[in-house]
Design an enzyme around this catalytic site. Structure first.
Site, PDB file in Angstrom:
ATOM      1  N   ASP A 460      58.534 101.906  -1.427  1.00 46.97           N
ATOM      2  CA  ASP A 460      58.054 100.689  -0.935  1.00 46.97           C
ATOM      3  C   ASP A 460      59.085  99.450  -1.319  1.00 46.97           C
ATOM      4  O   ASP A 460      59.376  98.500  -0.677  1.00 46.97           O
ATOM      5  CB  ASP A 460      56.706 100.194  -1.538  1.00 46.97           C
ATOM      6  N   GLU A 529      56.461 105.868   7.689  1.00 49.64           N
ATOM      7  CA  GLU A 529      55.145 106.296   7.477  1.00 49.64           C
ATOM      8  C   GLU A 529      53.987 105.496   8.087  1.00 49.64           C
ATOM      9  O   GLU A 529      53.906 104.400   7.706  1.00 49.64           O
ATOM     10  CB  GLU A 529      54.714 106.317   5.864  1.00 49.64           C
TER      11      GLU A 529
END
Length: 882
Positions: A460, A529
């Site tokens: 992230d 994702e």
């Protein structure tokens, strides 16, 4: 993994695994008795792996390591656990909690039991020989920290053995005894917020021990005065030329003595022999290099682009004519590069752009290694047409990479989010040391595998500048050749720059039309994702892990479901259920709920992959470069984020993706009603035609056109738009038949559409979803006239213990036979045979049509019963056929 949230508070490549893996596990359990006998090999170049352990909590085993590692110590009452076994995995192997997959049985484990260290112990026999050195090797760390003892002496403490991934090697020659020896390892409690370990975040309910303990092999390796380590092969292609390759073999030669020594290192690679004399000072290590040139190399490709040849490489060290050590590995000749296209990353294999279409891989929740299951999962991966799996943290053991090499499935690896791994700006000096050792250890372990094509040093978030340098230096020491990316999200770092990837969600329900928009998770750039959330299995599977009351509760979309996520964001079916009610009609029962769930999952999964396939041939920032479906598989039985479930059962989610990912495929676009043909192969396909037929819901034909198709290589071609005849029913069907020059059908694709569209509210929502503002109307599918089909089956033997059952289904009625599912059973009324590789399923047949589908499976999985096929459909009553 999951996005825009606060952090929780809380390698040498293996050689030559055959694809036909025997039905045994590398981590089988329970282990009978007190474990298998282990006699450490005495000859140079030999390795002995600890086959199992005795395990006990430090609450019970209160003695010191000096005592517990004594060969005479009695471990009566300890548990025998598999070789690779976290504490929880060991307890499960000994049936401590019953079936932890079922209902809420996992709650039986008391988290407090894992707030103390646990001991692992193994007694083994040795016969030390003069001039032979013994090295204790931890092929990965001890979670969270390890204290290592041998025969009453401490080998290493928790200030050294730290983290999940660093490799450790200790010379224990002086500690070995003739006869019985005892090795003991004390594993500290695990906290993913404090240690660089493994965390399952919100992928499922969490393992109560947080994966405390040993999850990789522990070896005792023998060598003479010189050890060989780190045999690896670098390959370089003079792109775009593919008719030669520069191949460089490297191996480290280490002098284990206090005196100078000369060793001869010999070996072979790609059919060429090499030899070199090496002088080593006392305790010196040198890297020995052998440059080779390979003409007309057999190149390794992902499976839809070519073949997967592998080469062997060997190295042997001799001193004064006697073997001192040896190593061997496999490698593939291929080159991976990447570049930025309008700010988005594009990967190329051997100079050819590739559309990455993959899934997020979940390791077993308790980090158990079942080699047969991994092989089965990768079989399903390839059968589904996915060319990639992404490991976000939790890099698997060597078997996964070996099988992927042979199947031609790409692997992207890297670190996880939402744990200590993401807090790089707060890393201590110790954290930095462990992070560097982790990157170097993992890179060295997997660098020889041609399937591994990239390393993401952040998920992230990109790492802080100082940690980026640590990672890059570690990867450089490991001779890492594949592209390195700073993060899976749209982040940048000082040295690597922009990631070229996006992580804008969604992680929960979106309708098919969502994927074609270039906003957020739509089909532009590289989406690392994304997925539509819930994935409800068929009823047979639900009964395996849910109680009857839990199954009944599924129709309550506001109820928390234990087999969803521990995160409140994903613990309820929520607006996925709202969409189901609005689009297909509120289910009349749980069975109706499961049936409609397959429809909703099939259509959006197909659209996600089809949108990226269509837009691979766009230009600039709109060009699709890659998509990773979140997620591919289950670490533990659950109701969301998978393409096939924990037991390898395939349902609507799987077959929607499988339809979309065919190497040559005709498809419809939900955004602009255009049609396209996608060709993932490297050869153009000439002479194709596309037949487009539109049917009303009652099966009457409303339009029928045939169009020529120039299917270019490695891309997509638009083929006009869908006919728009008047008088369409609210719900209607579209059939696309792609045919070759001889009129033979090469692809079939059926859509159920509506004159009323799904629409989205892009100004609303949150990081994990974009809400709908209106819903398509497919409710009339509930009132289709009953379909009539005839079914015939034949079963034929295959090779390597496999066989195939062919199922021919004909629509003998006057209405559409909609969404027909065939399942293979162990006799009439028996359990489903899993895994089974189906060529197609959930098919739709129009009056008079016939289609044959095939299931391949291990004959032994029938358990001696005869294969029986059950066929049912949305409007067809379930029947059995043999």
């Amino acid at each position: 993994m999951l996005r825009n949230r606060p952090l929780p508070t809380l390698v040498v490549a293996a050689v030559g695994l055959a694809l036909l893996v025997p039905g045994t596990s590398a981590n089988a359990g329970p282990v009978p008795g007190t474990g298998a006998a282990l006699k450490v090999a005495a000859g140079p170049g030999q390795v002995s792996t600890v086959p199992d352990w005795r395990m006990q909590t430090s609450k019970t085993a209160t003695q010191s390591g000096e005592v517990i590692s004594g060969p005479a110590y009695s471990d009566s009452g300890w548990l025998t656990v598999p070789a690779r076994s976290t504490v929880m995995a060991g307890l499960i192997a000994n049936n401590k909690y019953g079936d932890v997959n079922y209902s809420e049985n996992l709650k039986k484990a008391n988290r407090a039991d894992f707030q103390v260290p646990w001991w692992y112990r193994k007694v083994f026999q040795a016969d030390p020989q003069p001039g032979v050195n013994t090295f204790l090797k931890l092929n990965g760390g001890v979670i969270a920290r390890g204290e290592v003892w041998l025969n009453g002496k401490k080998v290493a403490g928790t200030d050294t053995v730290i983290g999940a991934y660093p490799n450790f090697e200790f010379n224990v020659t002086s500690l070995l005894r003739k006869g019985d020896n005892a090795l003991a390892i004390k594993a500290s409690p695990s906290d993913p917020a404090k240690d660089l370990v493994i965390h399952f975040i919100d992928w499922s309910q969490l393992p109560p021990d947080r994966n405390q303990g040993i999850f990789r092999n522990v070896d005792l390796a023998q060598s003479g005065p010189v050890s060989l380590r780190g045999l690896h092969v670098l390959t370089d292609l003079p792109l775009p030329n593919l008719d030669s390759a520069a191949v460089t073999v490297k191996v480290d030669a280490r002098n284990n003595t206090g005196s100078a020594v000369t060793t001869t290192v010999t070996g072979s690679a790609a059919g060429q022999n090499y030899s070199q004399n090496v002088s080593l000072a006392a305790n010196e290590t040198k890297t020995v290099t052998f440059p080779l040139n390979v003409t007309n190399p057999r190149l390794w490709w992902p499976f839809q682009m070519g073949e997967q040849p592998l080469y062997d490489a060997t190295a042997t060290a001799t001193v004064a004519g006697a073997k001192s050590d040896e190593q061997k590995t496999t490698f593939g000749i291929r080159e991976v590069t990447s570049k930025m296209v309008s700010g988005n990353i594009q990967y190329q294999i051997n100079g050819k752009p590739i559309l990455i279409r993959g899934g997020g891989w979940a390791s077993d929740l308790f980090l158990r290694t079942n080699v047969q299951k991994i092989a089965d999962e990768l079989m399903l991966t390839k059968s589904m047409g996915l060319n990639t799996i992404r490991l976000e943290g939790k890099p698997e053991n060597d078997e996964l990479y070996d099988i992927a090499d042979r199947l031609g499935i790409l692997i992207m690896t890297g670190w996880e989010c939402c744990s200590k791994w993401q807090s790089t700006s707060n890393f201590s000096a110790e954290d930095k040391r462990v992070a560097g050792a982790s990157a170097e250890g993992e890179a060295k372990r997997i660098r020889n595998h041609p399937s591994v094509f990239t390393f993401l040093i952040g998920s992230d978030e990109a790492p802080a500048a100082a940690v980026e340098t640590i990672y890059l230096d570690a990867l450089k020491r490991a001779d890492w050749q594949a592209p390195i990316v700073p993060a899976a999200a749209r982040r940048s770092s000082p040295q690597l720059g922009d990631s070229g990837m996006k992580m804008d969600g969604p992680y929960w329900w979106e309708p098919p039309v969502y994927w074609y928009n270039n906003q957020k998770g739509g089909s532009a750039g590289f989406a690392s994702e994304i997925g539509p959330g819930p994935a409800i299995p068929e009823m047979d599977e639900l009964k395996k892990f849910l109680s009857s009351s839990e199954i009944s509760k599924l129709t309550d979309y506001n109820a928390s479901q234990y087999h969803l996520s521990p995160s409140s964001t994903f613990s309820k079916l929520g607006f996925w259920g709202t969409a189901l009610d609005n689009r297909y009609g509120k289910p009349s029962s749980v069975d109706d709920f499961v049936k409609k769930a397959q429809l909703q999952q099939y259509e959006t999964n197909r659209a996600q992959f089809e949108a990226f396939g269509r837009d691979f041939s766009d230009t600039g920032s709109n060009q699709a470069q890659g998509v990773i479906y979140w997620m591919q598989n289950d670490p533990w039985p659950k109701l969301y984020w998978h393409l096939y479930n924990y037991n390898l059962a395939t349902a609507g989610s799987y077959f929607g993706a499988k339809t979309a990912n065919k190497a040559l495929h005709a498809q419809y676009s939900y955004d602009d009603k255009s049609l396209a043909v996608v060709n993932m192969g490297l050869q153009a396909q000439d002479g194709l035609s596309l037949q487009v037929t539109v049917f009303n819901s009652d099966g009457t034909q409303k339009a029928n056109e045939t169009r020529p198709v120039p299917a270019k290589a490695n891309g997509s071609v638009r083929v006009g738009t869908l006919p728009q005849p008047s008088g369409l029913s609210t719900a209607y069907f579209v059939r696309l038949l792609l045919k070759d020059a001889n009129g033979k059908e090469v692809d079939r694709n059926v859509y159920w559409l509506s004159t009323k569209a799904d629409t989205l509210n892009y100004s609303g929502g949150d990081w994990y979803y974009t809400p709908q503002s209106a819903y398509t109307d497919l409710k009339s599918l509930n009132t289709l006239k009953a379909g009539q089909v005839s079914v015939s089956t034949t079963t034929t033997p295959g090779t390597d213990g496999r066989q195939a059952t062919h199922v021919t289904i004909k629509n003998t009625g006057t209405s559409v036979a909609f969404f027909l599912r065939a399942s293979l059973r162990k006799g009439t009324g028996g359990a489903e045979v899993l895994p089974a590789e189906w060529t197609d399923n959930y098919i739709t047949l129009f009056p008079g049509e016939t289609q044959t589908i095939r299931a391949e499976y291990r004959a032994s999985d029938l358990g001696g019963a005869q294969p029986v096929v059950e066929v049912s459909g949305h409007n067809v009553t379930k029947k059995s056929f043999s």
